[in-house]
Design an enzyme around this catalytic site. Structure first.
Site, PDB file in Angstrom:
ATOM      1  CG  ASP A 199      16.004   9.624  54.837  1.00 34.43           C
ATOM      2  OD1 ASP A 199      15.271   8.672  55.145  1.00 34.43           O
ATOM      3  OD2 ASP A 199      17.228   9.633  55.008  1.00 34.43           O
ATOM      4  CG  HIS A 200      21.981  13.433  52.644  1.00 33.19           C
ATOM      5  ND1 HIS A 200      22.244  12.938  51.390  1.00 33.19           N
ATOM      6  CD2 HIS A 200      22.737  14.560  52.765  1.00 33.19           C
ATOM      7  CE1 HIS A 200      23.139  13.710  50.785  1.00 33.19           C
ATOM      8  NE2 HIS A 200      23.444  14.716  51.596  1.00 33.19           N
TER       9      HIS A 200
END
Lengths: 474, 518
Positions: free
Chosen positions: B489-490
């Site tokens: 999850d950036h």
């Protein structure tokens, strides 16, 4: 001398200083709005000057006289003499005190008071004509206007009020002698209150009513109690007759009535009082200049915030529609002022209580059983007769009852009808219950002081629940 | 006496469930706690027990039907009490519990294809609430008529208004969700119409707030089991909609027809399911199309994926790791494991290596709390293992993987996978994961772009472990390699964090003896 057009500006302009207008003005000023209140006549409006307050003063006087003169049962023997001028001056003192109080309150809250009659020039300006020749006028620019011009007694053709022979309710409160005979046209609440009061002061009262009973709008069993008592006081009722004309007759008047079938009757009296209702005052405002037109009843339509079809122009009280009651006007006045100030207020009242100061009194709020059924509830009803109330017995006033209407499924109190001593006070409790969404259980479990009339309400609630102690549960 | 049985909340937070199979028929005698139906919840099938001793009077939901929690699914005649006379027809059937307004309302809601609306305190066009609560509702922009009241008789209180406003803020009137939970949790959505909507929508419910009608008309509507507010009308009295008896009859008739059509559709549907586990085909201009209901596990997976992919910006990092050391180690340990009645796969090694790497890169063992705007770094290691089952993807979770030895891990992974496949797995066994692993390579393939098991922050995909050409000292040689695909999850971590984590992980997989230090 010509006083020029003085232009002033205000955030909130209130037209009319009755219970709708002065409350709106004070509330608006409390909320920090620059507020101007225009009144052409008398602070406090019809209610304080020509309605609720003076009538209650006279009714109290009449009750006192009648009560002490009819207390042989209690061992009291008296024959009181009535000085009507004295009673009037006491009443006027009460009115002056209250209206003076309103003026002081307005000033203390920073409301600018302007005397005169306001007419709209445009949707942001009124011209206030000061009373009297050469008094000049001024323009007031506003951001928001609140129309609170109230109502006036309705006239019927052929019976123009002259204050001498044909009396309005206002005139009837000013009499400085007690008439021997009085013809009253209309058996609504004003007609019934004044008929009862004058009957108690010794007047022979004849009531002419077009409909077939007293107090239209009230349930039969409620109205019956009041009518029966009035008849005992000597009031002579003639139903199904409309007043068609009058002529002077000696010192007094001769009133002609007509039935639907065309049968004529005549009644004599010192004076004739016409009390057939009230009509909103919207004709003095030049509303056409802002594009507002009253509906067929003369009322201004408003939304839930009291705003009319013209943005920034609001209406409260009698001009905003039925019921034409002072407390409704005040409640609306607060809502509108708060709405203008940006508060989340709205006219979301669940019920407007009403009182009739007859003998005995009537107090009602919310729905009747039939109205509750019509609205889709499954109503349950509980009743407590006043003759089972210890306090009513000690007052010697045992007529009437307290009735409570609730939703059978949820127990929510939906309304109540009270006819009996102090019904106007007793109804406040049921109004609170209806407004809060209280249930029968809530009210029934609230301990009521003994011995009071208020216990009757608790008993009626328990009766609705099927477990009243002092009455048989139906 | 008739006892109604409502679909219970068989799992925490569940709003509806699919009736998989009825285990009883109308007229069957049942004893208390005897299973009467199989219900598919989030990802498991549970049995619903009878609440009473008695006989089955009526089955209200078809197998295959999605039923909102709280709907009556079956009724029983309780032993020793006289059964009530049979209702005359289907419409009377829904209205025959006229005494029970809740059931009647449910029936009407179903008939009008209305997912249920309106606060409990709304009667006679009025919401029962104190002025203070009504003002608060205006302040918070809440329609007080829609608030569920918790006070006596369903009166709406100030806390009710606040709760409703808070729910509105989180969307769709959902309950605020606990901060930490498994992505396998069902994403609550609008209750689906129970059966084919086409029939019922033919007569649209008017759904007014207030309707005037004569008392006799109200009585008729009650007898017919329709809500006055739903009866279409053009007439008004005093500005309010006004309904006549004729309109009530017409509407009730239309509802009956629509319900009958729905019932047929459901029967056809369930019959089709039973016969071929498929729901029929239909011919279109382009050719034959099979229609398969999007329900149960399939829809749960879909909702979870949609939420993850649309919430967390995914980045996937790929790496090929030479795992000769891992292959040798496993070969060496296999007999020892067999001697202890355990079958050693590569998965426990990977789980161990992942936990070891997570300890060095804790931010990957985390969750973003959007509302609080905080990153929750988990101090425990619950590793989810994606399992392909006949019903679809499931992710059982190995709890506290850091505290478990290799063989325990091996056994537990196998147990959980088995339970997932035969659908006996409990909801609790699929919750509270902190990191997930998907072994798509077991079926085939090198690299993938796994979707994060939201709200976790990362997921590791394993490609097929096999020999591949590798360049060593200028020579191409055959080596066992394991392709890794790590999606992150950036929002929470960057690509560099992902690369460093994979480097650490690769080190443990190349040299599994390092795990001895853990």
């Amino acid at each position: 001398m010509v006083v020029g057009d003085i232009a002033t500006g205000t955030e909130v302009l209130v037209v009319g200083a009755g219970p709708g207008g002065y409350v709106a003005a004070i509330r608006a000023a409390q909320l920090g709005l620059d507020t101007t209140l225009v009144e052409r006549d008398a602070y406090g409006g019809a209610c304080l000057n020509r309605g609720c307050i003076p009538s209650k003063a006279l009714i109290t006087g009449a009750d006192r006289v009648h009560g002490v003169a009819n207390a042989e049962e209690m061992g009291i023997h008296a024959d009181p003499a009535v000085d009507m001028k004295g009673m009037q001056s006491w009443k006027d003192g009460v009115v002056d005190r209250l209206t003076g109080g309103v003026e002081k309150l307005c000033k203390a809250n920073g409301v600018n008071l302007v005397e005169g009659t306001a007419e709209f020039d445009s949707a942001d300006r009124v011209r206030v004509a000061h009373g009297g020749e050469g008094q000049g006028s001024e323009s007031v620019e506003f951001e928001h206007a609140i129309v609170a011009t109230g109502s006036r007694p309705m006239q019927i053709p052929g019976f123009e009020f002259d204050g001498e022979h044909v009396l309005s309710s206002t005139d009837a409160l000013e009499l400085d002698t007690v008439p021997d005979e009085l013809v009253v046209v209309g058996a609504g609440y004003i007609g019934m209150e004044l008929s009862t009061a004058y009957a108690k002061l010794g007047t022979d009262v004849t009531v002419v009513e077009m409909l077939d009973d007293v107090l239209p709008g009230y349930e039969d069993d409620v109205a019956r109690v009041v009518r029966k008592r009035a008849e005992e006081l000597g009031v002579d009722f003639h139903f199904g007759e409309g007043a068609s004309g009058w002529e002077p007759h000696g010192e007094g008047v001769k009133v002609t009535t007509e039935t639907e079938a065309g049968d004529e009757s005549t009644y004599q009296g010192d004076k004739v009082l016409v009390a057939v209702g009230r009509t909103p005052v919207t004709d003095t405002l030049a509303l056409e200049n802002v594009g507002l037109e009253p509906d067929d009843g003369g009322f201004l339509e408003t939304d839930e915030f009291g705003e009319t079809a013209v943005e920034g122009i609001y209406a409260v009280g009698d001009v905003a529609g039925e019921p034409m009651l002072a407390h409704k006007a005040s409640a609306e006045g607060e809502v509108v002022a708060e709405h203008i100030a940006g508060e989340p207020s709205a006219k979301d009242f669940q019920a407007v209580p009403a009182a009739v100061f007859t003998d005995p009194e009537i107090g009602t709020v919310g729905m009747t059983e039939a109205e509750a059924a019509e609205a889709g509830f499954d109503p349950v009803v509980g009743q407590m007769p006043m003759n089972a109330s210890g306090r009513a017995l000690t007052l010697g006033e045992t007529e009437g009852f307290v009735r409570v209407v609730a939703d059978g499924e949820t127990g929510f109190v939906l309304g109540g009808q009270i006819v009996g001593p102090e019904a106007s006070e007793l109804v406040a409790e049921l109004a609170l219950a209806v407004e809060l969404g209280a249930t029968l259980e809530d009210v029934g479990r609230t301990i009521h002081t003994h011995p009071t009339l208020a216990e009757a309400t608790m008993e009626a609630v328990k009766n609705a629940q099927g477990h009243a102690i002092h009455t048989l549960n139906r | 006496m008739v006892r109604e049985f409502k679909l219970p909340d068989v799992g925490e937070g569940l709003t509806e469930a699919e009736i998989v199979e009825w285990l009883v028929e109308v007229g069957d005698a049942v004893t208390e706690d005897q299973p009467v139906a199989e219900v598919e919840t989030d990802k498991a099938v549970v049995e619903v027990p009878s609440p009473v001793n008695g006989t089955v009077r009526e089955i209200r939901a078809e197998a295959g039907e999605m039923v909102p929690v709280g709907d009556v699914i079956i009724t029983f005649d309780v032993e020793g009490e006289e059964p009530e006379p049979e209702p005359a027809d289907a419409a009377a059937d829904t209205a025959d519990d006229g005494d029970d307004p809740e059931a009647a309302v449910a029936a009407v809601a179903e008939a009008s294809d209305d997912g249920g609306s309106g606060g409990t305190a709304q009667r006679g066009g009025r919401t029962f609430a104190a002025p203070s609560a009504r003002r608060l509702a205006r302040e918070l922009g809440v329609d007080i008529g829609a608030v569920e009241g918790s006070g006596p008789g369903g009166r709406v209180t100030e806390p009710d208004v606040r709760a409703h406003a808070a729910a509105d803020d989180t969307g769709d009137g959902e309950e605020p969700e606990p901060a930490v939970q498994s992505a396998t949790r069902k994403v609550t959505d609008e209750p689906e119409p129970t059966t084919g909507a086409a029939g019922a929508s033919a007569v649209e419910a008017a759904g007014r707030d207030r309707t005037l009608a004569a008392p006799a008309t109200r009585k008729l509507a009650e007898d017919e089991g329709v809500a006055l507010d739903d009866v279409p009308t053009d007439e008004t009295r005093d500005g309010e909609a006004f309904v006549t008896p004729e309109q009530v009859r017409e509407y009730a008739e239309a509802q009956r027809a629509a319900q009958a059509a729905d019932a047929e559709a459901v029967q056809a549907e369930s019959a089709g399911r039973a016969a071929a586990d498929a729901t029929g085909t239909e011919a279109t201009a382009a050719g034959e199309v099979e229609r398969i209901p999007y329900r149960g596990v399939r829809r749960t997976i879909g909702n979870a994926m949609e939420r993850s992919k649309y919430t967390a910006p995914h980045v996937t990092h790929h790496e090929e790791v030479v795992v000769e050391g891992l292959v040798e180690a496993r070969e060496r340990l296999k007999p020892a494991a067999e001697a202890r009645d355990s079958k050693l796969t590569y998965m426990p090694f990977v789980v161990k290596a992942v936990v070891a790497a997570l300890k060095q890169h804790p931010v990957l063992n985390s969750q973003l709390d959007e509302e609080a705007e905080e990153i929750l770094v988990k101090q425990y290691y619950n590793v989810g293992i994606a399992v392909a089952t006949d019903a679809g993807l499931m992710v059982p979770v190995v709890k506290d993987a850091d505290g478990k030895d290799m063989l325990t891990l091996a056994d537990e992974v196998r147990d959980l996978a088995g339970k997932a496949r035969d659908r006996s797995i409990a909801r609790e066994e699929m919750q509270d994961g902190t990191f997930s692993i998907t072994n798509f390579g077991a079926i085939g393939g090198d690299y993938a772009t796994p979707i994060i098991n939201y709200p976790e922050t990362a997921i590791l995909g394993l490609g097929a472990l096999k020999q591949r050409p590798v360049v060593e000292e200028g020579e191409v040689v055959a080596r066992h390699t394991l392709p890794l695909s790590l999606s992150i999850d950036h929002r929470v971590v960057d690509g560099a964090d992902a690369a460093r984590f994979v480097n650490t992980l690769a080190e443990y997989l190349e040299n599994p003896e390092l795990l001895l230090l853990e």
